[in-house]
Design an enzyme around this catalytic site. Structure first.
Site, PDB file in Angstrom:
ATOM      1  N   GLU A   1      23.709  33.174  36.556  1.00 13.86           N
ATOM      2  CA  GLU A   1      23.652  31.752  36.265  1.00 13.86           C
ATOM      3  C   GLU A   1      22.250  31.371  35.792  1.00 13.86           C
ATOM      4  O   GLU A   1      21.245  31.867  36.304  1.00 13.86           O
ATOM      5  CB  GLU A   1      24.015  30.934  37.500  1.00 13.86           C
ATOM      6  CG  GLU A   1      25.501  30.874  37.799  1.00 13.86           C
ATOM      7  CD  GLU A   1      26.251  29.898  36.914  1.00 13.86           C
ATOM      8  OE1 GLU A   1      25.610  29.086  36.235  1.00 13.86           O
ATOM      9  OE2 GLU A   1      27.497  29.958  36.905  1.00 13.86           O
TER      10      GLU A   1
ATOM     11  N   LEU B   1      37.786  21.814  35.826  1.00  9.44           N
ATOM     12  CA  LEU B   1      39.093  22.127  35.260  1.00  9.44           C
ATOM     13  C   LEU B   1      39.952  22.919  36.233  1.00  9.44           C
ATOM     14  O   LEU B   1      39.445  23.589  37.138  1.00  9.44           O
ATOM     15  CB  LEU B   1      38.923  22.933  33.969  1.00  9.44           C
ATOM     16  CG  LEU B   1      37.985  22.343  32.914  1.00  9.44           C
ATOM     17  CD1 LEU B   1      37.892  23.279  31.723  1.00  9.44           C
ATOM     18  CD2 LEU B   1      38.447  20.961  32.487  1.00  9.44           C
TER      19      LEU B   1
ATOM     20  N   TRP C   1      41.811  26.136  36.622  1.00  8.30           N
ATOM     21  CA  TRP C   1      41.744  27.443  35.970  1.00  8.30           C
ATOM     22  C   TRP C   1      43.100  28.158  36.066  1.00  8.30           C
ATOM     23  O   TRP C   1      43.200  29.304  36.532  1.00  8.30           O
ATOM     24  CB  TRP C   1      40.634  28.275  36.596  1.00  8.30           C
ATOM     25  CG  TRP C   1      39.258  27.692  36.367  1.00  8.30           C
ATOM     26  CD1 TRP C   1      38.925  26.605  35.611  1.00  8.30           C
ATOM     27  CD2 TRP C   1      38.030  28.181  36.902  1.00  8.30           C
ATOM     28  NE1 TRP C   1      37.574  26.375  35.637  1.00  8.30           N
ATOM     29  CE2 TRP C   1      36.991  27.334  36.436  1.00  8.30           C
ATOM     30  CE3 TRP C   1      37.687  29.244  37.736  1.00  8.30           C
ATOM     31  CZ2 TRP C   1      35.654  27.525  36.765  1.00  8.30           C
ATOM     32  CZ3 TRP C   1      36.356  29.446  38.072  1.00  8.30           C
ATOM     33  CH2 TRP C   1      35.346  28.596  37.588  1.00  8.30           C
TER      34      TRP C   1
ATOM     35  N   ASP D   1      34.211  30.976  28.449  1.00  7.10           N
ATOM     36  CA  ASP D   1      33.138  30.670  29.393  1.00  7.10           C
ATOM     37  C   ASP D   1      32.962  31.782  30.423  1.00  7.10           C
ATOM     38  O   ASP D   1      33.781  32.686  30.548  1.00  7.10           O
ATOM     39  CB  ASP D   1      33.461  29.349  30.082  1.00  7.10           C
ATOM     40  CG  ASP D   1      32.239  28.626  30.617  1.00  7.10           C
ATOM     41  OD1 ASP D   1      31.120  29.130  30.440  1.00  7.10           O
ATOM     42  OD2 ASP D   1      32.415  27.541  31.190  1.00  7.10           O
TER      43      ASP D   1
ATOM     44  N   GLU E   1      29.363  36.101  33.855  1.00  2.00           N
ATOM     45  CA  GLU E   1      28.163  36.587  34.553  1.00  2.00           C
ATOM     46  C   GLU E   1      28.359  36.735  36.057  1.00  2.00           C
ATOM     47  O   GLU E   1      27.416  37.051  36.772  1.00  2.00           O
ATOM     48  CB  GLU E   1      26.995  35.622  34.293  1.00  2.00           C
ATOM     49  CG  GLU E   1      27.147  34.237  34.913  1.00  2.00           C
ATOM     50  CD  GLU E   1      28.102  33.333  34.167  1.00  2.00           C
ATOM     51  OE1 GLU E   1      28.679  32.435  34.808  1.00  2.00           O
ATOM     52  OE2 GLU E   1      28.287  33.526  32.953  1.00  2.00           O
TER      53      GLU E   1
ATOM     54  N   ASP F   1      24.363  25.922  29.852  1.00  2.00           N
ATOM     55  CA  ASP F   1      24.455  24.566  30.395  1.00  2.00           C
ATOM     56  C   ASP F   1      23.078  23.934  30.531  1.00  2.00           C
ATOM     57  O   ASP F   1      22.463  23.966  31.606  1.00  2.00           O
ATOM     58  CB  ASP F   1      25.148  24.591  31.761  1.00  2.00           C
ATOM     59  CG  ASP F   1      26.583  25.092  31.662  1.00  2.00           C
ATOM     60  OD1 ASP F   1      27.130  25.120  30.548  1.00  2.00           O
ATOM     61  OD2 ASP F   1      27.158  25.446  32.703  1.00  2.00           O
TER      62      ASP F   1
ATOM     63  N   HIS G   1      29.427  17.927  23.739  1.00  3.30           N
ATOM     64  CA  HIS G   1      29.968  18.073  25.096  1.00  3.30           C
ATOM     65  C   HIS G   1      29.831  16.727  25.789  1.00  3.30           C
ATOM     66  O   HIS G   1      28.834  16.021  25.624  1.00  3.30           O
ATOM     67  CB  HIS G   1      29.208  19.155  25.866  1.00  3.30           C
ATOM     68  CG  HIS G   1      29.981  19.723  27.023  1.00  3.30           C
ATOM     69  ND1 HIS G   1      30.581  18.934  27.987  1.00  3.30           N
ATOM     70  CD2 HIS G   1      30.253  21.008  27.373  1.00  3.30           C
ATOM     71  CE1 HIS G   1      31.189  19.711  28.867  1.00  3.30           C
ATOM     72  NE2 HIS G   1      31.007  20.966  28.518  1.00  3.30           N
TER      73      HIS G   1
END
Length: 756
Positions: A210, A364, A366, A475, A478, A540, A609
């Site tokens: 992240e 969201l 998933w 998306d 990681e 982000d 976004h």
């Protein structure tokens, strides 16, 4: 009113006065304790020691067009007219380490703790053999009374050479490969780094994780760390770290993407001015080394031999507008933007699968199937948009959640299907590895399992890429835990490779759906990944201008990514991360969307976004924001013919579309500026990176330069302040550049010229 209430008031005041200092003392003590417990990178490397080259090994050894020169000072690999690699004079170029790496993990933040208990920093070269298509150097590594044998094989590759180093005994856990560089030559790359283009002097972990919230912006970073255990990140955290670099003395190195060991955790040591050390936690290092006649040639040589998929041409026609909220909201905002004169190539509907509220904001479901309550007339919506020349894109990631809590009986429970088939990543107990995502749990599809990968590619093809969808944000990538159990391989090696496996899965899904050129964009990155996707984005960012985590950081990350193997990169217009930190509410400043859109108008993909808190932030479709945004979409569209050529060059050669000035004008004053960029080789842009700015600083290379929008001419080879009111970004083309007439004509036809 009587005075009877005065005594209670005085008692309350005294209580408050006594309590506030106590609370402050307790708060400070609590902060100190928690801060002391915050995770951090604990890095260690084996520094190179003495080098001994036995006389019998010295000489010149041909291999194809290369020559390996071995003398008393070290080793050099020469191609015709240039050295593609050399060791630092008199010091070891291979080292070994015994030890271990442990990991602290929290919601995708991974913090290494490197413990070395055996250092083999000295090296001997005892023999050299030639045969077939390689030269082999053999010798010993030593230190602390221990020894190990090693072998380094040098062979040809397109664009340079391959150095394959193996430690053949001695129980070594990590191998270091140390490359020489001219004293003080700048080092660039190591993936998408956000802390400046020149990484000289750093000790840098190569780990995908992240990126962080704030990354040093205060007070947000302190609060993020205290409330979410290290969530602020640091100036070294990134979604896309890789073992690859180039230097100002025109040499480059990247570990071979085709070998699993090349994705292992590594530590780059850039603290010695005449070398670059790369300590890889594997007993093998296979590196591709290159050299170039100039920086662009170097990056092209480093990318030689890798095929990259093309970017669909429709991206070039206008903005990809991020919208949420269901059918009515999408229609309303698209209509408002079109009436304002905005050029829209696509909508990006990330909430197509349904939305849930969490403490972080709007998230969201998933479950990766259409939420028919949110989009009841999806097919009609997509068809109506297509009739206006607007494509539809969506969102997916490699995680699955149990669909039962959603309460939608009309969809498949993909999590349950994957669990029953054994397709989920497992924990130490052999159960699905459920990880906290900040308000809900999810499990990763095991992409090391060919059957699981094929199943998930089919899910994406049949559930995501249907009903007129032409692409999506791919998306995450990681988050593989280092203690996970996988169908194949070890998590310590597969962690940094996971984004590549994810990209391969997505590419397979596009093929299965009959859409080999569907547009997908990724934030996490691995070596070799650009061979499987055309587009990346910088993750982000915070909704501000900051160099740590805002607009400026998006530019810096793009420039580093460009020389690390990702030729096409863009960012979220306006940033993504919005946090109410109580002492300060981080929301978009009123001019941020306009300034970010100016930056994106000269990029490879113009995409907006709404942030994680749409209701609390300015949106490009708001009445007071539309005009500025629409103007920049028209500029983006006007640049389409020029951009198309730049993007095609990037996909064919691997050189980045967005370029640091060092790539275009090395050795000039402009080459030292990180706050400007070139789109291709002709168009220089100095974006406004501070709120409220009315002018920007630009460092012009030598020559005479023409402002693209105002037509004003400036003398180059100097730094100067140029007017940059909102709507008139500072962009320049050299007066004698053949591209100038076409670019000026394009902006004039679009009605975008300005007096500045």
């Amino acid at each position: 009113m009587t005075d009877t209430p005065d005594r209670p008031r005085r008692r309350l005041r005294r209580a408050v006065l006594l309590t506030v200092p106590t609370v402050l003392v307790v708060a400070v003590a609590a902060v100190a304790v928690l801060w002391a417990r915050l995770p951090e990178d604990r890095l260690d490397v084996v520094r190179p020691g003495r080098l001994e080259v036995q006389k019998a090994a010295q000489g010149s050894y041909p291999v194809g067009v290369l020559t390996v020169v071995v003398d008393a000072r070290g080793v050099r690999v020469d191609a015709p007219g240039r050295a593609v690699w050399q060791s630092a004079p008199g010091r070891a170029f291979v080292t070994g380490a015994r030890g271990s790496v442990s990991w602290e993990d929290h919601r995708g933040y991974f913090w290494p703790d490197v413990a070395i208990d055996g250092r083999l920093g000295n090296q001997s070269v005892q023999s050299v053999e030639t045969g077939g298509s390689a030269v082999r150097l053999r010798g010993r590594l030593s230190g602390n009374g221990r020894e190990a044998a090693y072998e380094m094989t040098v062979s040809e590759r397109a664009g340079g050479a391959v150095l394959d180093v193996r430690v053949t005994d001695g129980g070594v856990d990590a191998v270091g490969l140390v490359s020489g560089r001219s004293g003080g030559a700048a080092v660039h790359g190591f993936g998408e780094q956000f802390s400046g283009f020149d990484l000289d002097g750093r000790l840098l972990p190569v780990v995908v994780r992240e990126q962080g919230v704030g990354r040093g912006v205060q007070p947000l970073s302190a609060l993020a760390n205290l409330t979410n255990h290290g969530a602020a990140g640091t100036d070294q955290t990134t979604y896309a770290a890789t073992s690859t670099f180039v230097t100002d003395d025109l040499r480059g190195l990247r570990l071979d993407p085709s070998t699993p060991e090349s994705h292992a955790f590594a530590v780059a040591d850039l603290r010695t001015r005449d070398e670059v050390g790369l300590n890889v936690w594997s007993n093998r290092v296979r590196a591709q080394v290159s050299a170039g006649a100039d920086p662009l040639d170097l990056v092209g040589q480093q990318a030689a031999g890798e095929m990259r998929p093309p970017l669909a041409s429709w991206v070039n026609g206008g903005a990809v507008v991020g919208l949420q909220g269901g059918t009515a909201a999408v229609r309303r905002e698209v209509d408002a933007l079109r009436r304002s004169g905005a050029k829209i190539s696509a909508v990006w509907l990330q909430d197509w699968t349904g939305q849930r509220r969490t403490s972080f904001g709007d998230r969201l479901w998933w479950t990766w199937q259409l939420d028919r309550k949110r989009y009841p007339d999806w097919d009609r919506l997509v068809g109506d948009l297509a009739a206006q020349g607007i494509r539809t894109t969506t969102y997916v990631n490699p995680w699955l959640v149990d669909a039962k809590p959603k309460g939608d009986n009309g969809i498949r429970n993909l999590w349950e299907e994957a669990r029953q088939r054994g397709y989920l990543v497992k924990n130490a107990g052999g159960q699905p590895y459920q990880l906290d995502q900040g308000g809900f749990d999810a499990a990763l599809v095991d992409l090391t399992n060919p059957a699981a990968r094929a199943w998930y590619a089919d899910v994406i093809a049949t559930q995501v890429l249907t009903r007129g969808v032409d692409g999506f944000m791919a998306d995450f990538g990681e988050g593989l835990p280092y203690d996970a159990r996988l169908a194949a391989g070890d998590a310590a090696t597969e962690h940094n490779r996971w984004p590549l496996l994810w990209a391969q899965t997505v590419q397979d899904a596009c093929r299965r759906a009959g859409k080999p050129q569907c547009v997908t964009w990724f934030r996490s990155g691995s070596l070799g990944m650009s061979g499987h996707t055309p587009m990346f984005w910088t993750g982000d960012q915070l909704v501000d201008y900051s160099a740590q985590d805002g607009l400026a950081s998006a530019l810096h990350g793009t420039l580093a990514a460009g020389v690390s193997g990702w030729p096409l990169v863009h960012s979220d217009i306006g940033g993504y991360t919005s946090v109410n930190a109580k002492v300060r509410d981080y929301t978009r400043p009123s001019d941020l969307n306009a300034r970010w859109a100016e930056y994106a108008a000269f990029g490879t993909m113009m995409r907006t976004h709404e942030t994680n808190r749409p209701a609390d932030n300015k949106q490009v479709y708001d009445p007071d924001q539309r005009a500025a945004f629409a103007r920049m979409t028209r500029l983006y569209a006007a640049l389409a013919p020029y951009r198309a050529g730049v993007v095609q060059e990037a996909t064919i050669t691997g050189v980045p579309a967005i370029r640091h000035s060092w790539l275009v004008y090395p050795g000039t004053l402009a080459a030292r500026s990180d706050d400007q960029f070139f789109l291709g080789g002709s168009l220089l842009v100095a974006p406004a990176l501070k709120g409220g700015a009315t002018s920007v600083r630009v460092v012009l290379p030598p020559g005479r330069w023409v402002h693209l929008l105002t037509g004003k001419t400036y003398d180059g080879d100097r730094a100067l302040m140029v007017p940059a009111p909102v709507g008139t970004p500072a962009a320049f083309v050299r007066a004698d550049d053949p591209a100038l007439p076409g670019l000026r004509s394009a902006v004039q036809r679009a009605g975008l010229t300005s007096t500045g």
